[in-house]
Enzyme design. Structure first.
Site, PDB file in Angstrom:
ATOM      1  N   ASP A  84       7.813  47.853  44.858  1.00 40.35           N
ATOM      2  CA  ASP A  84       6.979  47.128  43.889  1.00 40.35           C
ATOM      3  C   ASP A  84       7.031  47.808  42.524  1.00 40.35           C
ATOM      4  OD1 ASP A  84       6.332  45.407  45.886  1.00 40.35           O
ATOM      5  OD2 ASP A  84       4.238  46.014  46.086  1.00 40.35           O
ATOM      6  N   VAL A  95       2.945  44.172  44.013  1.00 34.18           N
ATOM      7  CA  VAL A  95       1.499  44.380  43.879  1.00 34.18           C
ATOM      8  C   VAL A  95       1.286  45.667  43.095  1.00 34.18           C
ATOM      9  CG1 VAL A  95      -0.701  44.673  45.071  1.00 34.18           C
ATOM     10  CG2 VAL A  95       1.062  43.187  46.050  1.00 34.18           C
ATOM     11  N   CYS A 147       0.816  -1.221   0.000  1.00 35.93           N
ATOM     12  CA  CYS A 147       0.000   0.000   0.000  1.00 35.93           C
ATOM     13  C   CYS A 147       0.844   1.263   0.000  1.00 35.93           C
ATOM     14  CB  CYS A 147      -0.954   0.000   1.185  1.00 35.93           C
ATOM     15  SG  CYS A 147      -0.145  -0.243   2.784  1.00 35.93           S
TER      16      CYS A 147
END
Length: 890
Positions: free
Chosen positions: A548, A608, A246
């Site tokens: 931060d 934050v 095949c």
């Protein structure tokens, strides 16, 4: 016993089932010996079986079937002789896992007429190697040779010690019996090789199946191809067993510059190139009403030409139908399972690829595609070809019949007579089928703890007056950007720092627009200032807000294309997060100089940030945010206001408390958390009341805040911070005060041995918060009584500390209006649940539980766990009342 009826088949299945159950107990050594003996024996019958196959089916070439039979025994044995298929397959000591093999049971082996003996050999040997039983379902036109091949394997296996019924077969095959075995409850898996109808039936049987798709292999000849090798390989492959593999070539597409050379040589070496009229005759013979004519399958080129009424030499190897380009209407572009070939011209390589894709789409998608090229010079071209073709086997410079089945012209494809085509063709397997597809693997995974770490700034300087000494580490720096807030700048807090830096020859720029709860807009402005000034060191001076802000300015300065949404993405495990923080410290170092005693930001990987558009706070976390250096000089906090001392001090208490009970708490962070709490208990009241008049207390608290920061930098925080972020943002409550208002009820929420849900982390093997709070109490001197008494004493101290620091005992007392709080509490609870601090909490909270904690903290009452709450009597409404209520609501 001859199997010719459903009753016969049921009896056979029962016998094979018993045999397989016994065989499943055999050792790997015994299975391997049976596999070896069977492969050796059937290999000696390769010629006999080839003769039988050709005689019975009337298809193919005996000599080539000998090669197939030899391949299906010798190559299969050689490849899998030492493959583990029984018991323990592997053991990974570092991951604490063991992988085990378990046979599937009974394999239903559907055998095609095109490869009746080699496929039977392959599938029965695979069954033996994997501890399975096997029942062979042959094609009616090949039953004698197929079943004889299965019998040879069975007899050899039994002689080596296998159970006598480990392999069986259907003597008189029919669609009814084949469907019955495929659908039988004791069939573990179907290995289906055959036409599209048979493969579809296997997949529709209700049992697991490994089927194969149709082949329609396109072959490209590019400008760099070796034409001599290409022609030789294609003729060899296309004539092999008269084209019944095949994977064999179906359409060759040659670039224009090589077309004539290829065509001439192809014709010279035995191909007959049909004219248009003869090509049409052959096409109509190959396909009847669009379906492949079974009479031409596996026949010689001469025979097919004769059937079509076309005269060709008896020595003709293949029949070639030419076309200007590939189109679906040209039947030479379809799968033909015979020594017939389509030949097409392409203007260039890109056009050849386009046409090759059409060939696959006509009927071979997922199977095989081939390219002849200079494989040493054109590796990029080969890679691109592989990515472009929807084929699971990409064969380069090789005959595809032999190359596709593996281990002859390449050693990367596993040798197999069953070639999976992937989901392109509705197959579950996209590779050559082997033993790994015929065993169930089981994995034992022992509980393992995550690797932990202790990541801190490279240098932490502390003691009063350490600032100038610490700055000597920066003598190689040239440009310093100081980040601070307006108050500190206006009141001269950065003057000494600036003077010291300038004395070291540095150019100094100051960004002093940071405010409390720094916003993304201010941070972007600061990053822009950094981009203009181009510092090689950034120094953050102040409390949590300047530090931060400086951390995220640092990120945006070093990596301007960074998306804030990516930075703020939540994670369950910081090591497995989807977004990977960029590498920091390439353009500049970050030095954090703390002027408050509380946040611990000078040593943590956290920041934050507030989105000014939505007002939402984003706790960001990644160890790349860890400062390069921290300077903890208590001289900078001697004049700190009392309220800042109180709120910051309680913030530090919360940091240490949450770090100690976190699911990530460990031997390294525990000592830091406990020492911080001890120092805060002993010195925070005096630091608050006496200020700089008790310089020792101020320094002890300052150090305690940093030590608490070191603890939670490793073990993270919990829901007290999650809720504090939300009420602080919503009602403009200072962060430390917000933590103080929530701390005691957070402890009441966490301190249970039977939480609704436990935090998820491997090393956290059971609820421990209750015992951990008692350990904190012990460490702080509250040693009287049992665990409950110790926790009550701890709670009493925390409330007394609030009173001493002039901190309200409830959110309501802090000035938040009841209507405003009640209107927001549902959203606050949900936002706290999604806060980055929540996953490390020892008790995994429900949103409703967080709401209950928030409400109790608002009114200043003790949180009572739901399971401890008084039972509420449920009164059943009268039926009429319920109906009226429903109507009213409707």
């Amino acid at each position: 016993m001859t199997v010719s009826t459903v009753a016969d088949l049921e009896a056979l299945i029962a016998r094979v089932k018993v045999a397989q159950a016994e065989y499943a107990t055999f050792s790997q050594e015994k299975v391997d010996e049976i596999f070896r003996v069977a492969a050796l024996k059937v290999s000696t019958h390769r010629i006999e079986l080839a003769k039988m196959a050709v005689k019975e089916t009337g298809m193919g070439i005996m000599e080539d079937k000998v090669i197939k039979n030899h391949f299906a025994s010798e190559f299969i044995y050689n490849s899998y002789a030492h493959t583990k298929t029984v018991g323990e397959l592997s053991r990974n000591e570092s991951l604490n896992t063991v992988t085990l093999a378990e046979p599937m049971g009974i394999i239903c082996a559907i055998i095609p007429t095109t490869n009746p003996t080699s496929t039977a050999i392959f599938k029965t040997l695979m069954a033996l190697k994997t501890g399975n039983g096997c029942i062979v379902a042959p094609h009616p036109r090949a039953k004698e040779c197929t079943n004889y091949a299965a019998k040879i394997v069975l007899d050899a296996a039994v002689s080596a010690g296998a159970p006598k019924d480990i392999i069986g077969w259907i003597d008189i095959p029919s669609i009814e019996l084949t469907n019955a075995i495929m659908k039988h409850k004791d069939t573990a898996i179907i290995l289906a090789t055959g036409g599209p109808g048979m493969v579809k039936a296997a997949y529709s049987s209700g049992n697991p199946a490994i089927g194969v798709g149709a082949g329609n292999t396109p072959v490209i000849i590019d400008e760099s191809a070796d034409i001599k090798r290409a022609v030789s390989s294609i003729l060899m492959s296309k004539t092999f067993d008269n084209g019944m593999i095949c994977a064999s070539e179906q359409a060759v597409i040659v670039v224009e510059s090589k077309y004539n050379e290829f065509r001439v040589r192809l014709q010279e070496y035995g191909a007959f190139i049909l004219n248009a009229v003869d090509a049409e005759k052959v096409a109509k013979t190959m396909f009847i009403d669009g379906a492949l004519n079974a009479k031409i399958v596996g026949q010689s080129a001469y025979t097919i030409a004769k059937l079509a009424g076309v005269k060709v030499p008896t020595s003709t190897k293949i029949l070639v139908g030419e076309g200007p380009q590939v189109v679906v209407e040209n039947m030479f572009a379809h799968e033909k399972l015979s020594p017939t070939l389509g030949l097409f011209k392409a203007t260039n390589y890109e056009d050849a690829v386009r046409q090759a894709k059409i060939v696959l789409e006509i009927g071979g998608v997922g199977h095989t595609a081939a390219l002849y090229t200079d494989q040493d010079a054109n590796s990029d071209c080969i890679d691109k070809f592989g990515l472009t073709m929807k084929a699971c086997r990409i064969v380069i410079n090789s005959p595809t019949s032999h190359g596709g089945i593996g281990d002859i012209y390449n050693f990367g494809f596993a040798p197999s007579m069953t070639l999976g085509c992937g989901t392109h063709s509705g197959n579950a397997v996209s590779e050559n089928v082997g033993p790994q597809h015929l065993i169930n693997t089981k994995k034992i995974a022992k509980r393992a703890e995550n690797m932990l770490w202790h990541k801190l700034p490279k240098s932490i300087y502390f003691r009063r007056g350490c600032l100038p000494i610490a700055l000597t580490d920066l003598e190689d720096k040239k440009r310093a950007m100081i980040v601070t807030d307006g108050f500190l700048f206006a009141n001269g807090y950065v003057d000494e720092l600036r003077s010291i830096l300038e004395s070291k020859g540095m150019l100094v720029e100051i960004f002093h627009e940071v405010e409390a709860d720094p916003t993304l807009a201010i941070i972007k402005k600061g990053a822009a200032a950094c981009n203009v000034f181009n510092p090689d060191v950034i120094l953050a001076v102040g409390g949590g807000s300047p530090m931060d802000a400086a951390k995220i300015m640092w990120v945006l300065y070093e990596h301007p294309s960074t998306d804030f949404e990516d930075l703020s993405m939540r994670f369950m495990d910081i090591r497995k997060r989807i977004y990977k923080f960029p590498k920091m410290g390439v353009k500049a170092d970050l030095v954090c100089i703390t002027t408050t005693s509380g946040t611990g930001a000078e040593v943590t990987p956290f920041a934050v940030i507030t989105d000014e558009k939505t007002g939402k706070k984003y706790p960001l976390a990644d160890y790349e945010l860890t400062p390069s250096m921290a300077i903890v000089d208590a001289n900078l906090v001697m004049d700190m206001p009392k309220s800042l001392c109180a709120f910051g001090g309680y913030d530090a208490v919360t940091h240490a408390m949450e770090a100690y009970v976190s699911i990530l708490a460990n031997e390294y962070s525990d000592g830091q958390a406990l020492q911080a709490l001890k120092l805060l208990k002993e010195y925070l009241p005096s630091s608050y009341h006496n200020g700089k008049n008790d310089a020792v207390a101020r320094e002890k608290v300052h150090n305690a805040a940093t030590i608490a920061g070191m603890a939670f930098a490793q073990s993270f925080l919990g829901v007290c911070h999650s809720m504090a972020h939300q009420i602080g943002n919503e009602f403009h409550i200072p962060h430390g005060l917000a933590n103080a208002l929530l701390m005691t009820n957070t402890i009441r929420f966490n301190a249970t041995n039977n939480p609704t849900k436990q935090g998820t982390f491997s090393q956290y093997d059971r609820p421990k918060a209750r015992a951990r709070y008692a350990e904190i109490a012990d460490h702080l001197g509250f040693r009287e009584g049992n665990t409950e008494a110790k926790i009550k004493a701890l709670l009493t101290w925390l409330d007394e500390l609030k009173v001493e620091l002039n901190i309200p005992l409830s959110i309501q007392d802090a000035g938040v209006k009841e209507d405003d709080f009640l209107a927001a509490v549902d959203a606050l609870a949900e936002q706290a649940f999604d806060d980055q601090c929540t996953p490390a909490n020892p008790r995994y909270p429900l949103v409703s539980e967080l709401k209950a904690v928030l409400l109790a903290s608002y009114y200043g009452t003790d949180y009572v766990d739901v399971m401890d709450a008084p039972e509420v009597e449920i009164v059943e409404m009268p039926k009429l009342v319920k109906e009226e209520k429903v109507k009213k609501e409707a």
